[in-house]
Design a protein around this motif. Structure first.
Motif, PDB file in Angstrom:
ATOM      1  N   GLU A  45      28.060  38.323  40.342  1.00  0.00           N
ATOM      2  CA  GLU A  45      29.303  39.244  40.312  1.00  0.00           C
ATOM      3  C   GLU A  45      30.301  39.576  41.859  1.00  0.00           C
ATOM      4  O   GLU A  45      31.329  40.168  41.747  1.00  0.00           O
ATOM      5  N   ILE A  46      29.197  39.840  42.611  1.00  0.00           N
ATOM      6  CA  ILE A  46      30.169  40.469  44.230  1.00  0.00           C
ATOM      7  C   ILE A  46      31.040  39.355  43.947  1.00  0.00           C
ATOM      8  O   ILE A  46      31.770  38.997  44.908  1.00  0.00           O
ATOM      9  N   THR A  47      30.953  37.922  43.690  1.00  0.00           N
ATOM     10  CA  THR A  47      31.106  37.033  44.975  1.00  0.00           C
ATOM     11  C   THR A  47      32.929  36.742  43.694  1.00  0.00           C
ATOM     12  O   THR A  47      33.798  36.649  44.451  1.00  0.00           O
ATOM     13  N   GLU A  48      32.543  36.962  42.582  1.00  0.00           N
ATOM     14  CA  GLU A  48      33.770  37.170  41.468  1.00  0.00           C
ATOM     15  C   GLU A  48      34.507  38.261  41.746  1.00  0.00           C
ATOM     16  O   GLU A  48      35.449  37.911  41.618  1.00  0.00           O
ATOM     17  N   ARG A  49      33.989  39.712  42.034  1.00  0.00           N
ATOM     18  CA  ARG A  49      34.807  40.876  42.887  1.00  0.00           C
ATOM     19  C   ARG A  49      35.704  40.282  43.985  1.00  0.00           C
ATOM     20  O   ARG A  49      37.230  40.696  43.974  1.00  0.00           O
TER      21      ARG A  49
END
Length: 160
Positions: A45-49
């Motif tokens: 999720e962090i990588t996508e953001r």
């Protein structure tokens, strides 16, 4: 350079400043996940953001380059430096952007090093497991992850 273009450039740089602040916060979250217990879902999720904010930063950088080109200045860092000298109202936001970008870069490099350590550890663990299987040692688990069948003459650990 028209006042309108200077205002547009300043607005663009303020947007970049806000996004680089957000990007740094995401990088700090990433650090927490990397040094904490493995939470692959949170990391995804962090990588996508992080990717989304990075794309927005690239778009704003291109907008800034377009504005610089419109007024006859070079694009990129050099043109923005010149604009900040010619128009002092840009200097503060430009310096803030440079400082925050350098900080984000440092955090990103740190996270990259943490990821490298995790990858090396994982690779070493996999290599160790492969070597156990290759050394002719009896398998603990079969290909489906179940306990391997006992060899003749061996008693199972758990009665079943």
């Amino acid at each position: 350079m028209t006042t309108n273009t200077v205002d547009s450039l300043q607005s663009c740089m303020r947007q970049e400043d806000a996004l680089i602040t957000e990007f740094s916060a995401i990088l700090e979250e990433e650090t927490e996940v990397l040094v904490g217990p493995g939470n692959v879902g949170a990391l995804q999720e962090i990588t996508e953001r992080k990717s989304s904010v990075a794309r927005q930063l690239v778009d704003l950088s291109q907008t800034r380059d377009t504005l610089l080109a419109e007024i006859g200045l070079p694009i990129g860092h050099a043109g923005t430096e010149q604009a900040a000298v010619l128009h002092p109202q840009l200097a503060g936001v430009w310096q803030a952007l440079l400082t925050k970008s350098a900080s984000a870069n440092e955090i990103n490099l740190r996270n990259g090093a943490l990821i490298d350590v995790h990858l090396r550890y994982t690779q070493q663990s996999l290599d160790a497991l492969r070597n156990l299987g290759a050394a002719g040692a009896p398998a603990t688990y079969d290909a489906r992850g179940r306990g391997a069948r006992s060899a003749p003459g061996r008693k199972p650990i758990v009665a079943g």
